[in-house]
Design an enzyme around this catalytic site. Sequence first.
Site, PDB file in Angstrom:
ATOM      1  N   HIS A  40      26.569  -0.520  80.955  1.00 46.25           N
ATOM      2  CA  HIS A  40      27.265  -1.920  81.223  1.00 46.25           C
ATOM      3  C   HIS A  40      28.330  -2.454  80.415  1.00 46.25           C
ATOM      4  CE1 HIS A  40      24.073  -1.827  84.594  1.00 46.25           C
ATOM      5  NE2 HIS A  40      25.002  -2.332  85.235  1.00 46.25           N
ATOM      6  N   GLU A 283      20.890   3.052  95.682  1.00 48.74           N
ATOM      7  CA  GLU A 283      21.029   3.276  94.405  1.00 48.74           C
ATOM      8  C   GLU A 283      19.928   4.015  93.678  1.00 48.74           C
ATOM      9  OE1 GLU A 283      22.370   0.297  91.578  1.00 48.74           O
ATOM     10  OE2 GLU A 283      20.707  -1.196  92.494  1.00 48.74           O
ATOM     11  N   ASP A 307      23.921   3.982  89.356  1.00 45.03           N
ATOM     12  CA  ASP A 307      22.603   4.403  89.358  1.00 45.03           C
ATOM     13  C   ASP A 307      22.042   5.368  90.352  1.00 45.03           C
ATOM     14  OD1 ASP A 307      21.269   2.645  87.314  1.00 45.03           O
ATOM     15  OD2 ASP A 307      21.708   1.008  88.690  1.00 45.03           O
ATOM     16  N   CYS A 354      30.143   0.772  95.600  1.00 41.65           N
ATOM     17  CA  CYS A 354      30.551  -0.178  94.643  1.00 41.65           C
ATOM     18  C   CYS A 354      30.190   0.307  93.045  1.00 41.65           C
ATOM     19  CB  CYS A 354      29.845  -1.682  94.806  1.00 41.65           C
ATOM     20  SG  CYS A 354      28.064  -1.681  94.565  1.00 41.65           S
TER      21      CYS A 354
HETATM   22  C1  PEP Z   1      25.478   0.881  90.862  1.00 48.72           C
HETATM   23  O1  PEP Z   1      24.489   1.320  90.156  1.00 48.72           O
HETATM   24  O2  PEP Z   1      26.267   1.854  91.039  1.00 48.72           O
HETATM   25  C2  PEP Z   1      26.014  -0.479  90.596  1.00 48.72           C
HETATM   26  C3  PEP Z   1      27.183  -0.695  91.177  1.00 48.72           C
HETATM   27  O3  PEP Z   1      25.247  -1.324  89.843  1.00 48.72           O
HETATM   28  P1  PEP Z   1      25.003  -1.482  88.298  1.00 48.72           P
HETATM   29  O4  PEP Z   1      26.290  -0.844  87.657  1.00 48.72           O
HETATM   30  O5  PEP Z   1      25.402  -3.045  87.959  1.00 48.72           O
HETATM   31  O6  PEP Z   1      24.007  -0.818  88.009  1.00 48.72           O
HETATM   32 MG    MG Z   2      22.773  -0.332  89.863  1.00 50.73          MG
END
Ligand code: PEP
Ligand code: MG
Length: 434
Positions: A40, A283, A307, A354
């Site tokens: 992140h 995910e 994920d 996403c």
């Molecule tokens: C993902 O896991 O792909 C996602 C979009 O959420 P995050 O990156 O915040 O875990």
């Molecule tokens: Mg995620």
Amino acid sequence: HQLPPNSIIVAHDLSPADAAQIKREDVLGIVTDVGGRTSHTAIMARSLKIPAVTGMEKISRMVQTGDTIVVDGSTGIVILNPDPEMIFRYRQRHDVFRNYQQSLMAFGRLPAVTRDGNRSVRITANIELVDEMDIALNHGCEGIGLFRTEYLFLGRSDLPSEQEQYEAYRRVLEYNRPKPVTIRTLDVGGDKIATSLNLPQETNPAMGLRAIRLCLSYREIFQTQLRAILRAACHGNCRLMIPMISCMSEILTTKSIINHVKAELTAEGIEFCNDYKIGILVEVPSAAAIADLLAREVDFFSIGTNDLIQYALAIDRVNEHVNYLYDTLHPAVLRLIKHVVNAGQARGIDVSMCGEMAGDPVNIPILIALGINELSMNALSIPIVKKLIRSITLEECLELTDQAFRMQEADEIHAFLESWITERFPKDYFLNNS
Ligand code: PEP
Ligand code: MG
């Protein structure tokens, strides 16, 4: 901390909460020992348009305050105390990159339709902070495909109140109206630590009390957020998204909590909106496997590849030692995605993506061929992805995908798609800059 202008942050680790506090004007680059492309902190840096290289293992021990450093976020190269010629070369490279990005901006305003007109995709943006909306819109987003609401909870010692959350959600919804805004409920845990929650340390945080699991055991916090979202939903086109669903009961319980919250709001005479869509992030591999069952309970899926890949390939996304194994184009990942898209399509629900995978040009032909309805990505990727989609035909995508699905190794698929894209778009600079 007050940073001097033109700083480069070199740290063993930098938390997503710390990264979110950075002022873009002060910081030229970020380099860390730990972390990976989809940690992140790296995602946050990308949103802030700050070049970043993570997972450099020992760099923080090698650098002294005052050193000069080149940070090439596109190739992952970091040069310590470069000579003048090297500095000149990288200044030039920086200008070329900036001009290239600028030249793409016009594509942001166009729709993402294949050249033959046979497929169109909604291109939306991922945001962490409310203030990122300007950049997102400016790069051509058609709504928000992922609003990571947990950033309202990070880097502070108290919890955001219902009113504070309501105002934040309302701002994003109003700003984008009538375009859709996908508000993801709280996803703390893993590498996102909310100190205000005072949670015990876990041995395997990525597989621990995270996201919906945490919300279901801290109902008060969850209900406060749901109240804020349902109230704010009156002010725009709201899609509510639940992260980390791994079994049927989690979505069923969540829906019953939402009904409870609605009953409460009704009883209190507080206005809220019933006209919203509810969806889940797919995910966790178990959710992907039962996508046909989950599809009966929700209005949309959004595939969270960051994920999904971490859990399917058993690679901690923030662990620099195994990051070399993190492969978007692993045949297992492609099969999982295909399975989820098919399950969504069979039920007639919208399927988005996403994760960071959605914004990497090399993956686009496959995602188009599979028939994903929406791609949500960091703002910077929007213009190039639109340009690419507008230049290719569905037939071409189907043909490439057919070939890629017959290959056995991620490397092979990667090399195949990379050589295709380099041949097809020889003048484009973006390949070195994703
Ligand atoms: C993902 O896991 O792909 C996602 C979009 O959420 P995050 O990156 O915040 O875990
Ligand atoms: Mg995620």
